[in-house]
Design a protein around this motif. Structure first.
Motif, PDB file in Angstrom:
ATOM      1  N   GLY A 297      -2.625  -2.133  -2.723  1.00  0.00           N
ATOM      2  CA  GLY A 297      -1.495  -2.048  -2.221  1.00  0.00           C
ATOM      3  C   GLY A 297      -1.314  -0.629  -1.697  1.00  0.00           C
ATOM      4  O   GLY A 297       0.001  -0.291  -1.322  1.00  0.00           O
ATOM      5  N   LEU A 298      -2.416  -0.528  -0.786  1.00  0.00           N
ATOM      6  CA  LEU A 298      -2.415   1.279   0.301  1.00  0.00           C
ATOM      7  C   LEU A 298      -2.039   2.495  -0.473  1.00  0.00           C
ATOM      8  O   LEU A 298      -0.816   2.594  -0.263  1.00  0.00           O
ATOM      9  N   TYR A 299      -1.490   2.297  -2.054  1.00  0.00           N
ATOM     10  CA  TYR A 299      -1.375   2.900  -3.111  1.00  0.00           C
ATOM     11  C   TYR A 299      -1.426   4.760  -2.949  1.00  0.00           C
ATOM     12  O   TYR A 299      -1.218   5.962  -2.970  1.00  0.00           O
ATOM     13  N   GLY A 300      -3.223   5.327  -2.411  1.00  0.00           N
ATOM     14  CA  GLY A 300      -3.127   6.384  -2.063  1.00  0.00           C
ATOM     15  C   GLY A 300      -3.058   6.802  -0.689  1.00  0.00           C
ATOM     16  O   GLY A 300      -2.715   8.259  -0.380  1.00  0.00           O
ATOM     17  N   PHE A 301      -2.247   6.072   0.083  1.00  0.00           N
ATOM     18  CA  PHE A 301      -2.404   6.408   2.314  1.00  0.00           C
ATOM     19  C   PHE A 301      -0.939   6.391   1.360  1.00  0.00           C
ATOM     20  O   PHE A 301      -0.072   6.419   2.366  1.00  0.00           O
ATOM     21  N   LYS A 302      -0.809   8.306   1.311  1.00  0.00           N
ATOM     22  CA  LYS A 302       1.056   9.164   1.254  1.00  0.00           C
ATOM     23  C   LYS A 302       1.251   8.631   2.658  1.00  0.00           C
ATOM     24  O   LYS A 302       2.507   8.527   2.774  1.00  0.00           O
ATOM     25  N   GLN A 303       0.659   9.129   3.767  1.00  0.00           N
ATOM     26  CA  GLN A 303       1.618   9.440   4.983  1.00  0.00           C
ATOM     27  C   GLN A 303       1.783   7.671   5.601  1.00  0.00           C
ATOM     28  O   GLN A 303       2.830   7.542   6.645  1.00  0.00           O
ATOM     29  N   ALA A 304       0.993   6.578   5.315  1.00  0.00           N
ATOM     30  CA  ALA A 304       1.040   5.360   5.222  1.00  0.00           C
ATOM     31  C   ALA A 304       2.530   5.010   4.800  1.00  0.00           C
ATOM     32  O   ALA A 304       3.393   4.285   5.528  1.00  0.00           O
ATOM     33  N   ARG A 305       2.287   5.451   3.562  1.00  0.00           N
ATOM     34  CA  ARG A 305       3.422   5.269   2.986  1.00  0.00           C
ATOM     35  C   ARG A 305       5.164   5.667   3.544  1.00  0.00           C
ATOM     36  O   ARG A 305       6.145   4.943   3.125  1.00  0.00           O
ATOM     37  N   LYS A 306       5.083   6.874   3.485  1.00  0.00           N
ATOM     38  CA  LYS A 306       5.745   7.726   4.638  1.00  0.00           C
ATOM     39  C   LYS A 306       6.723   7.217   5.601  1.00  0.00           C
ATOM     40  O   LYS A 306       7.474   6.901   5.613  1.00  0.00           O
TER      41      LYS A 306
ATOM     42  N   ALA B 264       3.264  -0.420  -2.761  1.00  0.00           N
ATOM     43  CA  ALA B 264       2.358  -0.021  -3.310  1.00  0.00           C
ATOM     44  C   ALA B 264       3.168   1.095  -4.832  1.00  0.00           C
ATOM     45  O   ALA B 264       2.306   0.560  -6.125  1.00  0.00           O
ATOM     46  N   ILE B 265       3.935   1.116  -4.767  1.00  0.00           N
ATOM     47  CA  ILE B 265       5.224   0.634  -6.367  1.00  0.00           C
ATOM     48  C   ILE B 265       5.135  -0.951  -7.240  1.00  0.00           C
ATOM     49  O   ILE B 265       4.566  -0.667  -7.928  1.00  0.00           O
ATOM     50  N   ASP B 266       4.761  -1.424  -6.663  1.00  0.00           N
ATOM     51  CA  ASP B 266       4.835  -3.098  -6.997  1.00  0.00           C
ATOM     52  C   ASP B 266       3.873  -2.788  -7.658  1.00  0.00           C
ATOM     53  O   ASP B 266       3.811  -2.950  -8.995  1.00  0.00           O
ATOM     54  N   VAL B 267       2.684  -2.792  -7.221  1.00  0.00           N
ATOM     55  CA  VAL B 267       1.070  -2.755  -7.361  1.00  0.00           C
ATOM     56  C   VAL B 267       0.976  -1.822  -8.160  1.00  0.00           C
ATOM     57  O   VAL B 267       0.717  -1.830 -10.338  1.00  0.00           O
ATOM     58  N   GLU B 268       1.265  -0.236  -8.625  1.00  0.00           N
ATOM     59  CA  GLU B 268       0.840   0.508  -9.862  1.00  0.00           C
ATOM     60  C   GLU B 268       2.344  -0.386 -10.787  1.00  0.00           C
ATOM     61  O   GLU B 268       1.751  -0.028 -12.202  1.00  0.00           O
ATOM     62  N   GLU B 269       3.512  -0.492 -10.822  1.00  0.00           N
ATOM     63  CA  GLU B 269       4.855  -0.583 -12.074  1.00  0.00           C
ATOM     64  C   GLU B 269       3.904  -2.359 -12.701  1.00  0.00           C
ATOM     65  O   GLU B 269       4.104  -2.192 -13.805  1.00  0.00           O
ATOM     66  N   ASN B 270       3.479  -2.773 -12.207  1.00  0.00           N
ATOM     67  CA  ASN B 270       3.244  -4.244 -12.315  1.00  0.00           C
ATOM     68  C   ASN B 270       2.035  -4.676 -12.191  1.00  0.00           C
ATOM     69  O   ASN B 270       2.134  -5.938 -12.841  1.00  0.00           O
TER      70      ASN B 270
END
Length: 230
Positions: free
Chosen positions: A176-185, A194-200
């Motif tokens: 989910g590219l969860y750990g790549f904060k700048q890319a998420r921003k 990233a949120i979807d994988v973390e939550e679901n």
């Protein structure tokens, strides 16, 4: 020189012999514990080969290097210029030896999408009409998520015993590219994934994987049909 029978075999139109289909993915990047590092390459190759079988267009194999944004460090990639030069050289070789005039590039790695901005230059330096097909990218969802897991199930490349660990995004930050904060921003779609994988979490559904492949293959077939009329 032998006279080739261009109407022989199962083809949609003899004109497909002027069309090539080539895969573009990534061979060297992490996808979580349940998926191999060349998942994108294998998905792209499968779509490209199946599309060539359905249409009769020439299967050109796969591009080896891949590009990725600087903000996403989950593998080994090359610069956009190196990727572009490799694509140009590969397509020029195919043009010389296989007498093609048009190409569909089947991309299964999101990091390669910026290559679209270089298509005009690639077309100019190869004298080929090129379509860049991203259908599987727009359909599969988060990196290393349920879509890729389900397609990997179809291909037989998934490690079933590790699926339960796939959504451990704190250990496997590439999922989910969860750990790549700048890319998420920078990208709302990455943030959403990233949120979807973390939550679901994630799941594996072979029928879903087949549907994703069918959608992508039909999209490439449509591109081939458009090139036949071009």
């Amino acid at each position: 020189m032998a006279e080739l029978r261009y109407r022989a075999g199962r083809i949609r139109d003899p004109g497909v012999h002027k069309i090539g289909i080539i895969a573009l993915g990534s061979h060297l990047e992490n996808h979580g514990p349940a998926l191999p590092i060349d998942t994108d390459a294998k998905i792209a190759a499968h779509i490209a080969l199946r599309s060539s079988l359905e249409t009769g267009a020439k299967f050109l194999g796969i591009i080896f290097p891949a590009y990725e944004l600087d903000t996403i460090d989950h593998g080994i990639h090359v610069s956009l210029d190196v990727l572009k030069d490799n694509v140009i050289n590969t397509l020029n070789s195919a043009k010389e030896f296989l007498d093609i005039e048009k190409v569909v590039i089947v991309n299964a790695h999101g990091g390669n999408i910026p290559l679209v901005t270089e298509l005009w230059d690639i077309e100019d330096k190869t004298d080929l009409a090129i379509v860049f097909n991203n259908k599987v990218i727009s359909s599969e969802g988060p990196h290393g998520g349920s879509g890729e897991l389900s397609m990997a199930k179809v291909l037989g490349i998934i490690n079933e015993t590790e699926v339960e660990n796939q959504a451990n995004v704190r250990e496997y930050e590439e999922v989910g590219l969860y750990g790549f904060k700048q890319a998420r921003k920078d990208d709302p779609n990455i943030e959403e994934g990233a949120i979807d994988v973390e939550e679901n979490g994630v799941y594996v559904d072979e029928e879903y994987g087949e549907r994703l492949f069918t959608l992508a293959i039909n999209s490439v077939i449509l591109d081939v049909e458009k090139l036949l009329d071009f």
